[in-house]
Scaffold this active site. Structure first.
Site, short mmCIF file in Angstrom:
data_model
loop_
_atom_site.label_atom_id
_atom_site.label_comp_id
_atom_site.label_asym_id
_atom_site.label_seq_id
_atom_site.Cartn_x
_atom_site.Cartn_y
_atom_site.Cartn_z
N GLU A 177 0.84 -1.21 0.00
CA GLU A 177 0.00 0.00 0.00
C GLU A 177 0.86 1.25 0.00
OE1 GLU A 177 0.39 -2.21 2.27
OE2 GLU A 177 0.37 -1.44 4.31
N ARG A 178 2.19 1.07 0.28
CA ARG A 178 3.07 2.24 0.33
C ARG A 178 3.65 2.60 -1.04
NH1 ARG A 178 6.45 1.00 5.77
NH2 ARG A 178 6.02 -1.17 5.35
N CYS A 282 16.35 -6.75 1.85
CA CYS A 282 16.41 -7.97 2.66
C CYS A 282 17.76 -8.64 2.51
CB CYS A 282 15.30 -8.93 2.26
SG CYS A 282 15.53 -9.57 0.62
N GLU A 384 15.97 -7.29 12.73
CA GLU A 384 16.10 -6.55 11.48
C GLU A 384 15.77 -5.08 11.74
OE1 GLU A 384 13.13 -7.27 8.35
OE2 GLU A 384 14.77 -7.32 6.91
P1 NAD Z 1 5.38 -5.91 5.43
O1 NAD Z 1 5.43 -7.28 5.97
O2 NAD Z 1 4.97 -4.80 6.31
O3 NAD Z 1 4.38 -5.85 4.17
C1 NAD Z 1 4.48 -6.76 3.09
C2 NAD Z 1 3.08 -6.96 2.51
O4 NAD Z 1 2.24 -7.53 3.51
C3 NAD Z 1 2.42 -5.65 2.08
O5 NAD Z 1 1.76 -5.88 0.85
C4 NAD Z 1 1.45 -5.34 3.20
O6 NAD Z 1 0.30 -4.70 2.76
C5 NAD Z 1 1.11 -6.71 3.76
N1 NAD Z 1 0.89 -6.71 5.21
C6 NAD Z 1 1.48 -5.91 6.13
N2 NAD Z 1 1.06 -6.25 7.37
C7 NAD Z 1 0.20 -7.27 7.23
C8 NAD Z 1 -0.56 -8.06 8.14
N3 NAD Z 1 -0.52 -7.86 9.45
N4 NAD Z 1 -1.33 -9.04 7.64
C9 NAD Z 1 -1.39 -9.28 6.32
N5 NAD Z 1 -0.69 -8.56 5.40
C10 NAD Z 1 0.09 -7.58 5.85
O7 NAD Z 1 6.81 -5.64 4.76
P2 NAD Z 1 7.36 -4.26 4.19
O8 NAD Z 1 7.66 -3.34 5.33
O9 NAD Z 1 6.51 -3.78 3.08
O10 NAD Z 1 8.72 -4.76 3.52
C11 NAD Z 1 9.92 -4.90 4.22
C12 NAD Z 1 10.12 -6.33 4.69
O11 NAD Z 1 10.14 -7.20 3.56
C13 NAD Z 1 11.47 -6.51 5.38
O12 NAD Z 1 11.31 -7.35 6.48
C14 NAD Z 1 12.31 -7.18 4.30
O13 NAD Z 1 13.40 -7.93 4.80
C15 NAD Z 1 11.28 -8.04 3.64
N6 NAD Z 1 11.70 -8.45 2.30
C16 NAD Z 1 12.02 -9.76 2.13
C17 NAD Z 1 12.45 -10.21 0.90
C18 NAD Z 1 12.81 -11.65 0.70
O14 NAD Z 1 12.95 -12.09 -0.42
N7 NAD Z 1 12.96 -12.44 1.74
C19 NAD Z 1 12.52 -9.31 -0.18
C20 NAD Z 1 12.16 -7.98 0.04
C21 NAD Z 1 11.75 -7.57 1.30
#
Ligand code: NAD
Length: 493
Positions: A177-178, A282, A384
């Protein structure tokens, strides 16, 4: 350019069905660009109906024809490369070069997906038993969903949907959403490339939409990338509803530095890894583990080069070296983590707190930060931070370095810098994570390999990208056939 955030259902861009919304910032200035509607579960019902309706015809489209759509998509991505890079810098805050880099990585997946006919080809064996022939074919699953994080608005969705769709599935993307605008841009290009309506749909929202995607009976598989807590939750929800799921989570990546490595080369690689994308990767190196007592020149060089990094606006300035973090909460959280580490006895040798950018006083800036002599107990070694903060934990020998890295609950990447092949080999074998760099700061594999997190950095069996991605998005069928001998059809079949 319009910043309206809309769903794509079939071929129609539609408005939102929810009353709540979340801000989409221009992090460089700290002003709202637009808002993302946080919709209710109905939108998933509509999108999954659209995708399910489109599925039979798309499944039966010959793989080469499906691939051709992605050849055209690739050309459109090249045509609009700079526009997309600008949009990513605008809504995410990363520099233009970082945005270009992620699009390039995404394009590589699209190119890999173009090889779908040979990727999904099965095997066959004549005379499995007398007169009995066997073969395998790979078929698509149906409607697949992808949920992506904010930090790679183009690359992470492209880890997922090109392979899903080229394998014959139809798809629903729920971007972060961001950063919804870069995802919409990709959807427009897919339609322009000739993807039939309904094959690719976009819905916006937060937890309610994600939960609906993980539970909706029309959806066969869910790919998630985000923080570990949510990754685990989505994995459990989706699999308990009978779906395939692959869920990438957060990370804590250790970089081990042996004194025989070249100080300047190491400093440049560590800076790229730790502070690139403002540390919001990540695969970011967030803990540096120098080994032995001969590492002063390395740390001095690293501090000097880090102190010289220019932090600035990325929305207008394509040459900025490092941009802001994603939002006000992220800035406060990261600065609080630095405060806490200092209270615990860490030495903040490069301090990015309170960083000001003169023409953007309200932007969400945190300068690159190095905290030396971090204590074993410090959360900086376990949690993290997801910002431009590098913790330094000095150790006596390589064994201690590996032990430290292996205490992590995560398992994305680990890196060693050394000119000693034996040490590198020992490290690569012993370290408990899925991606290892040897004199490579960010060992994120290309489209040809899986993005290979372990432990709390990944939930599932088949990773994204590469042939594992193809396996995830297809199911194998074994067909045994027996025919009557030629000329004996009357007695047999
Ligand atoms: P986030 O978990 O906050 O959000 C990711 C997605 O999940 C978004 O689309 C969001 O709308 C949704 N979401 C958020 N909270 C939720 C909830 N409680 N229930 C259901 N859906 C929910 O992550 P972020 O802040 O957008 O991204 C950063 C994170 O992603 C970091 O932890 C990073 O390490 C990780 N990341 C991992 C990889 C990988 O391949 N392992 C790659 C990129 C980023």
């Amino acid at each position: 350019m319009s910043f309206a955030v809309k769903n794509l259902i079939g071929e129609a861009w539609t408005g939102a069905n929810g009353t709540e919304s979340a801000p989409v910032w221009n992090p460089s200035l700290g002003v709202e660009l637009t808002r993302t509607p946080l919709q209710d579960a109905n939108v998933v019902d509509q999108a999954s109906e659209s995708a399910a309706t489109a599925f039979p015809a798309w499944r039966d489209t010959p793989p080469l024809e499906r691939a051709r759509v992605f050849f055209r998509f690739r050309d459109l991505l090249e045509r609009d490369f700079e526009k997309l890079a600008q949009l990513i810098s605008l809504e995410n805050g990363k520099t233009r070069d970082e945005a270009r880099g992620e699009i390039r990585r995404g394009i590589e997946v699209v190119e890999f997906a173009g090889g779908v006919p040979s990727l999904v080809m099965g095997q066959s064996l004549e005379n499995v038993a007398r007169g009995l022939d066997g073969r395998t074919i790979r078929q698509p699953l149906g409607v697949c969903a992808g949920i992506s994080p904010f930090n790679f608005p183009a690359m992470v969705p492209m880890w997922i949907y090109p392979l899903a769709v080229v394998c014959g599935n139809t798809f629903i993307l729920k971007p972060s959403e961001r950063v919804p605008l870069s995802a919409q841009f990709q959807a427009e290009l897919l339609l322009e490339a000739g993807l039939p309506p309904g094959v690719f749909n976009v819905v916006h929202g937060g937890r309610e939409v994600v939960d609906a995607l993980a539970t909706h009976p029309r959806i066969a598989a869910v790919s998630f990338v985000g923080s570990s807590q949510v990754a685990r939750q989505v994995y459990q929800l989706a699999t308990s509803h009978g779906k395939r799921c692959q869920a990438g989570g957060g990370a804590k990546n250790f970089t081990v530095l042996l004194p025989d490595a070249n100080p300047e080369a190491v400093a440049r690689a560590v800076i790229g890894s730790s502070f690139g994308c403002a540390g919001q990767r990540c695969m970011a190196s967030s803990v540096l583990v120098p080994v032995g007592d001969q590492i002063a020149p390395h740390l001095e060089c690293l501090q000097e080069l880090t102190g010289a990094i220019e932090v600035g606006r990325t929305d207008l300035d394509p040459a900025a070296e490092m941009g802001p973090v994603i939002g006000p909460e992220a800035k406060s959280r990261i600065e609080a983590a630095i405060d806490r580490a200092e209270t615990e006895g860490g030495e903040v040798v490069v301090d990015g707190r309170g960083r000001q950018v003169s023409d953007a006083p309200d932007g969400f800036y945190v300068g690159p930060t190095i905290i030396d002599r971090v204590q074993y107990e410090s959360p900086l070694l376990r949690e993290e931070i997801f910002g431009p903060v590098l913790a330094v934990k000095r150790v006596d020998d390589l064994e201690e370095a590996v032990k430290l890295a292996n205490q992590s609950n995560y398992g994305n990447g680990a890196v060693i810098f050394t000119s000693d092949g034996g040490a590198a080999r020992q490290f690569a074998s012993a370290v408990n994570c899925g991606m290892v760099g040897i004199n490579v700061g960010v060992p994120a594999p290309t489209a040809l390999f899986p993005f290979n997190g372990w432990n709390g950095s990944f939930f599932g069996d088949l990773h994204m990208q590469g042939t594992e991605g193809v396996q995830f998005f297809t199911q194998q069928k074994v067909i045994l056939s027996r025919w009557a001998e030629f000329g004996q059809r009357r007695q047999g079949w």
